[in-house]
Write a protein that holds these residues in place. Structure first.
Motif: not given
Length: 602
Positions: A432-440, A487-493, A562-563, A568-572
């Motif tokens: 459950q904890r693992l799934i809740t971290r999923s953007p999907l 935006q969350r995925l690219n944070k701090q990049m 970035l790759t 992940v962006t494509a999966d979303m």
């Protein structure tokens, strides 16, 4: 600053050299082959990267690289297929006289003044008739065998293949070798062909190599992902199919060996299919990537995927040799087969490196220390960002995989079933904890919440419908969530881009200021000589080295991360489309509403 620390460590703790081949070369490494069998000599692929080779200590084009036999006297023929000091990657082929377990050779470098002595034809035996590495990037492939069997067209380059740059085939294009005397085959001649293949799809019939002439033909390819070889002589066709299939988007070593009236197809170094037929007589062009009767003819049975390292020989290579080639040229298997020893430095330079470091440190000005301190902070920050972001993306990938499995298994008629509390989800607390971290999952939650709002007042299953406007509204909400996830995925990049672009400039600033101070001090002292200028210049250049040591790891890490972010962006995007499609299918527009709309239209 790992790069700078490694450099300083090499200066402070130089290794002691023994039985040095040539004192003009300052660095060497032992290379050992770890192979279970033994075979005749063969070209061995040596992969160089920043972990086993100091590109900054070699010539800019790798021209000072030398390979010496175990006796530390005999130079071995070699050639460089691809060399990129900026990316810290090189692929070098060296001829090893005997392939056996424990075979050792020496790699020497560290002499920037040395001339290049590459010998591409000497790396291969006289039976080798064609070798394409595909490192030309947009130019026709060059034949490294010395027979001038160059490709007639450039093809589509594919960066980052198993062995550097390769070719990408789209099913509509081919690359061919024109007919030549060295490529003419008599009937039942000895022949060996090999290549690394990465199919992008496993459907249909795809030819990797084809050669036709009259009623004769040789075809090597795959059908529904299963490799096969097909020989046609005087109109009669014989075919052998591999017992093992390809894996999609996976690299495989494919080889074909013929001698007399028998031929064998090898997959990943192991025999995969036998054919009781030799090759027919052929002297026509050889096509790679599909079937063509001639260069101007349309492509049929085109291959879709990537190809690298094509070799052709007028000899039947042994099974042991093919097994070694498949193992030594692979990614992980190559690292286990071609082993690098510890780096050694020549005795001529051993005593002086500690003195070099002392001179540099003693002459480093205050501004240089400040710049290096700032760069050290940038390096620590960028390393922390890379480590944290990589860990986060790994957790995201695992969460996405687990959530997609649940989504595909359990979403049948109720799109909100995975968004309900209680035993419906039926997973462990850790999952459950693992799934809740999923953007999907978060995108799914947005979509499920929107559906639940619109169906909250509907009790009957047959009345649970969504209008076209509702579907559009749900799509808009999920698209908004997808943007926020990006935006969350690219944070701090951005911190990595600052390190990449700002690190060298800060280092250059420290160097320029240090040079200015050095010349100003010389002018005030009135003592103009090399001994007065050189120490200050050497110390000032340390700031530039520090800047590059910050930027280079950040550059590699940024491109790698970035790759992963793009994946992940494509999966979303795919998930949003799939969710909306299923929602429209599960909650269709009511028939009565359709009738009213039809009456209104009429």
């Amino acid at each position: 600053m790992p790069g700078l620390f490694v450099l300083l460590a090499l200066l402070v703790f130089p290794a002691t050299a023994h039985a040095w081949w040539n004192e003009a070369w300052t660095l060497r490494k032992a290379i050992t082959l770890d192979t279970p069998g033994a075979s005749d000599g063969a070209p061995v692929l040596v992969r160089l990267h920043v972990g086993n080779f100091q590109f900054d200590r070699a010539r800019g084009d790798g021209g000072d690289i030398r390979f010496i036999a175990a006796d530390d006297k005999t130079a071995l023929p070699h050639h460089i297929a691809q060399y990129d000091p900026l990316l810290g990657e090189a692929f070098v082929w060296v001829k090893v006289p005997e392939i056996k377990a424990g075979a050792t050779l020496w790699l020497y470098y560290g002499n920037p003044a040395a001339p290049a002595v590459e010998d591409a034809p000497g790396t291969y035996d006289a039976d080798t008739t064609l070798v394409w590495h595909f490192g030309e990037r947009g130019q026709p492939a060059r034949d490294f065998s010395g027979n001038s069997n160059h490709a007639a067209g450039p093809g589509i380059p594919a960066e980052g293949t198993l062995i550097g740059t390769g070719l990408r085939f789209d099913g509509r294009t081919t690359v061919h070798a024109p007919a030549s005397p060295t490529l003419a085959w008599p009937a039942n001649a000895a022949l060996s062909w090999s290549a690394w293949i990465k199919p992008a799809t496993l459907t249909g019939r795809a030819l990797i190599l084809s050669r036709r002439g009259g009623q004769n033909a040789l075809l090597i390819g795959a059908e529904q992902g299963v490799p096969f070889v097909e020989v046609t002589a005087a109109g009669a066709t014989r075919r052998a199919v591999s017992a093992a299939p390809f894996g999609a988007n996976t690299w495989h070593h494919l080889a074909f060996v013929a001698e007399g009236a028998r031929a064998t197809l090898y997959l990943d170094g192991q025999p995969a299919a036998m054919l009781d037929a030799g090759i027919p007589a052929l002297d026509t062009p050889i096509f790679l990537g599909g079937d063509r009767a001639a260069a101007a003819a349309p492509v049929t049975d085109g291959f879709i995927g990537e190809v690298v390292e094509v070799q052709l020989a007028r000899a039947a290579r042994s099974a042991a040799q093919l097994a070694f080639l498949a193992a030594s040229q692979g990614g992980e298997s190559g690292a286990r087969t071609v082993l690098f020893g510890e780096e050694e430095q020549s005795g001529a330079t051993t005593g002086g490196h500690a003195g070099y470091l002392t001179v540099i440190v003693q002459n480093l000005t205050v501004d240089g220390w400040i710049v290096i301190a700032v760069l050290a902070g940038m390096s620590v920050l960028s390393l922390a960002v890379m480590a944290g972001k990589n860990s986060y993306l790994s957790a995201v990938r695992k969460g996405n995989e687990r959530f997609l499995k649940l989504f595909n298994e359990r979403v049948a008629s109720d799109m909100t079933v995975l968004d309900q509390a209680g035993p419906t989800l039926a997973v462990t607390e850790a999952e459950q904890r693992l799934i809740t971290r999923s953007p999907l999952y978060r995108l799914y939650h947005i979509g499920a919440e929107e559906i639940r709002k619109r169906l909250s007042e509907t009790k009957k299953r047959e009345d649970k419908t969504l209008s076209a406007h509702a579907i559009k509204a749900i799509t808009a909400s999920m698209d908004g969530g997808r943007v926020r996830e990006q935006q969350r995925l690219n944070k701090q990049m951005v911190l990595l881009t600052i390190a990449i672009s700002g690190g060298p400039f800060l280092g250059l600033l420290g160097t320029v200021i240090g040079v200015m101070i050095t010349f100003a001090a010389v002018a005030l002292a009135g003592d103009v000589n090399v001994n007065a200028i050189a120490p200050g210049i050497a110390a000032a250049l340390l700031a530039t080295v520090a800047g590059l040591a910050v930027a280079i790891p950040a550059l590699f890490g940024y491109n790698y991360l970035l790759t992963r972010v793009k994946d992940v962006t494509a999966d979303m995007q795919v998930f949003v489309d799939e969710f909306i499609t299923k929602a429209a299918e599960f909650y269709p527009k009511r028939a009565s509403e359709k009738a009213r709309l039809s009456d209104t239209d009429s």
